[in-house]
Scaffold this motif. Structure first.
Motif, PDB file in Angstrom:
ATOM      1  N   GLU A 106      -2.277   2.813   8.317  1.00  0.00           N
ATOM      2  CA  GLU A 106      -3.233   3.762   8.881  1.00  0.00           C
ATOM      3  C   GLU A 106      -3.110   5.125   8.192  1.00  0.00           C
ATOM      4  N   PHE A 107      -1.871   5.612   8.020  1.00  0.00           N
ATOM      5  CA  PHE A 107      -1.688   6.910   7.393  1.00  0.00           C
ATOM      6  C   PHE A 107      -2.150   6.898   5.940  1.00  0.00           C
ATOM      7  N   PHE A 108      -1.791   5.852   5.219  1.00  0.00           N
ATOM      8  CA  PHE A 108      -2.185   5.813   3.810  1.00  0.00           C
ATOM      9  C   PHE A 108      -3.697   5.669   3.648  1.00  0.00           C
ATOM     10  N   ARG A 109      -4.350   4.938   4.565  1.00  0.00           N
ATOM     11  CA  ARG A 109      -5.815   4.873   4.512  1.00  0.00           C
ATOM     12  C   ARG A 109      -6.426   6.233   4.820  1.00  0.00           C
ATOM     13  N   THR A 110      -5.782   6.991   5.721  1.00  0.00           N
ATOM     14  CA  THR A 110      -6.231   8.361   5.985  1.00  0.00           C
ATOM     15  C   THR A 110      -6.161   9.186   4.711  1.00  0.00           C
ATOM     16  N   VAL A 118      -4.873  11.714  -7.332  1.00  0.00           N
ATOM     17  CA  VAL A 118      -3.904  11.400  -6.283  1.00  0.00           C
ATOM     18  C   VAL A 118      -2.996  10.267  -6.751  1.00  0.00           C
ATOM     19  N   VAL A 119      -1.689  10.453  -6.545  1.00  0.00           N
ATOM     20  CA  VAL A 119      -0.713   9.378  -6.722  1.00  0.00           C
ATOM     21  C   VAL A 119      -0.165   9.062  -5.343  1.00  0.00           C
ATOM     22  N   PRO A 163      -8.720   1.433  -3.992  1.00  0.00           N
ATOM     23  CA  PRO A 163      -8.584   2.887  -3.847  1.00  0.00           C
ATOM     24  C   PRO A 163      -9.761   3.616  -4.484  1.00  0.00           C
ATOM     25  N   PRO A 164     -10.007   4.858  -4.077  1.00  0.00           N
ATOM     26  CA  PRO A 164     -11.035   5.668  -4.737  1.00  0.00           C
ATOM     27  C   PRO A 164     -10.709   5.859  -6.213  1.00  0.00           C
ATOM     28  N   ALA A 165     -11.714   6.260  -6.973  1.00  0.00           N
ATOM     29  CA  ALA A 165     -11.539   6.409  -8.415  1.00  0.00           C
ATOM     30  C   ALA A 165     -10.479   7.441  -8.768  1.00  0.00           C
ATOM     31  N   ASN A 166     -10.244   8.406  -7.890  1.00  0.00           N
ATOM     32  CA  ASN A 166      -9.288   9.465  -8.221  1.00  0.00           C
ATOM     33  C   ASN A 166      -7.865   9.157  -7.766  1.00  0.00           C
TER      34      ASN A 166
END
Length: 414
Positions: free
Chosen positions: A254-258, A270-271, A286-289
């Motif tokens: 949940e936190f990582f999806r946030t 983002v890493v 994951p998103p492109a960034n």
């Protein structure tokens, strides 16, 4: 030649800060035998010490991680007590052969303290984080208190039983009284800056604050090299945001999806290091960034990072500040709240404390906090100023204190 033995806690955040001290002591001609679990043999030997493994089944990094991830500090104490029952007889035999001049123990490695006390050996405690006192809990909200107690109360009966077993077997004269952990020694070394430590009445003249023992800016202490994909991701033009909750605490899906949703459309790279308790595949694409990894070489990413979203563990916080990186702290326990709050008071962090009351971090709050640390030039300036003030002499300073202590013991403790 002086000889010491070190009894470590099998966790990276406990062993790693002690290795610069080991390296410095060995370089000064002190013989060091270091007891830990097998996974730490290579770094211990690289630091110059003689490595000795704890017996299989006594305690492991997985045991410590599981107890820590439960959120119950009482469960950690119960696990330490259980390990003490099996490790003290082993260490007594080992120390009879090694004949050390003093025993250095991690401040939570009760087995080292009990063995040293039973053999009447001088003791040195290595305290890897700040000392937390009763006054430090006054800042908890009612919801945070309720959640903390709910996690701890079920573990009290086993901890009490385990302590009774330890007392019956080894005697109350060698087992610390309450508060049992963390433990002081005849000499107590804190590999943290003094300014990070809140006021505490237990601190006395035996306690010495060294500053960070590891300075990641020092080229000789560089971390692992980045693989091609990771290097390409973090070496772009956009600022880098590293997200990691450390090696002991398990972040939730949940936190990582946030994190993925909150940071997706920011002009950053983002890493996201999710640890071994979360399968990256469960998070979806994951998103492109964003690049999602189980683990990353943290120091090397921090060298390139603009913001660090972290649980606020002492090692992670000090590494970030030494690299001049401001923090967004998402504490998982009270000690990390105190660390985050101390840095926030100095203008180099924002603290999001929802996890302390078992609530989700709102995506908007996370995004706002990251943007604030990205766009406020004073935050990075204050992080750099804090890091620069820490110095890089922790290993050398600690070794000098240990040598002076050993000389006093040879003269009869005067």
């Amino acid at each position: 030649m002086s000889r010491i033995t070190m009894t470590g806690m099998p966790a990276s955040g406990h062993v790693n800060p002690s290795l610069p001290l080991v390296r410095e002591l060995v370089g000064r001609g002190v013989g060091v035998t270091y007891y830990a679990t097998g996974e730490f043999a290579e770094p211990v030997e690289r630091a110059g010490a003689k490595f000795r493994a704890y017996p299989d089944g006594a305690i492991s990094s997985r045991d410590i991680a599981a107890a820590t991830q439960s959120g119950s500090s009482v469960r950690v104490v119960a696990r330490v007590l259980a390990a003490t029952l099996s490790l003290v007889p082993f260490l007594r035999e080992e120390f009879a052969r090694e004949r050390p001049d003093a025993v250095v123990y991690d401040s939570n490695a009760l087995w080292g303290r009990v063995t040293a006390a039973s053999l009447r050996l001088p003791t040195i405690s290595f305290m890897t984080t700040m000392l937390v006192g009763p006054a430090d809990f006054k800042g908890l909200t009612a919801l945070e208190w309720a959640h903390t107690l709910r996690l701890m109360l079920p573990d009290f009966p086993e901890a009490v039983r385990a302590r009774r077993r330890v007392l019956r077997r080894f005697g109350k004269d060698v087992v610390p009284s309450t508060p049992m952990l963390p433990m002081f020694g005849d000499l107590t070394l804190f590999p943290i800056p003094r300014e990070i430590q809140p006021a505490n009445s237990r601190l006395d003249e035996s306690c010495h604050f060294l500053g960070p023992t590891v300075n990641p800016v020092n080229a000789g202490l560089r971390g692992a090299e980045l693989d091609a994909e990771l290097a390409a991701h973090v070496d772009g033009a956009e600022p880098v945001v590293l997200v990691s909750l450390g090696t002991l605490h398990a972040g939730t899906g949940e936190f990582f999806r946030t994190c993925l949703s909150a940071l997706a459309d920011l002009p950053v790279r983002v890493v996201l290091a999710v640890g071994h308790s979360t399968d990256p595949a469960e998070l979806g694409s994951p998103p492109a960034n964003t690049l999602v990894r189980t683990t990353v070489p943290q120091v090397e990413i921090l060298r390139r990072a603009a913001v660090f979203v972290t649980h606020g563990g002492m090692n992670s916080a000090l590494e970030a500040l030494t690299c001049g990186v401001p923090l967004v702290v998402v504490p998982q326990q009270v000690e990390q709240l105190l660390i985050g709050r101390t840095i926030a008071e100095r203008g180099a962090a924002v603290v999001l404390r929802q996890h302390l009351s078992h609530r989700p971090v709102p995506p908007g709050d996370l995004r706002t906090a990251v943007e604030r640390m990205l766009t406020d030039p004073s935050a990075r300036g204050r992080a750099r100023a804090l890091g620069a003030g820490f110095g890089a002499g922790g290993g050398a300073g600690g070794a000098e204190l240990v040598e002076k202590f050993l000389r006093r013991q040879r003269k009869g403790g005067s």
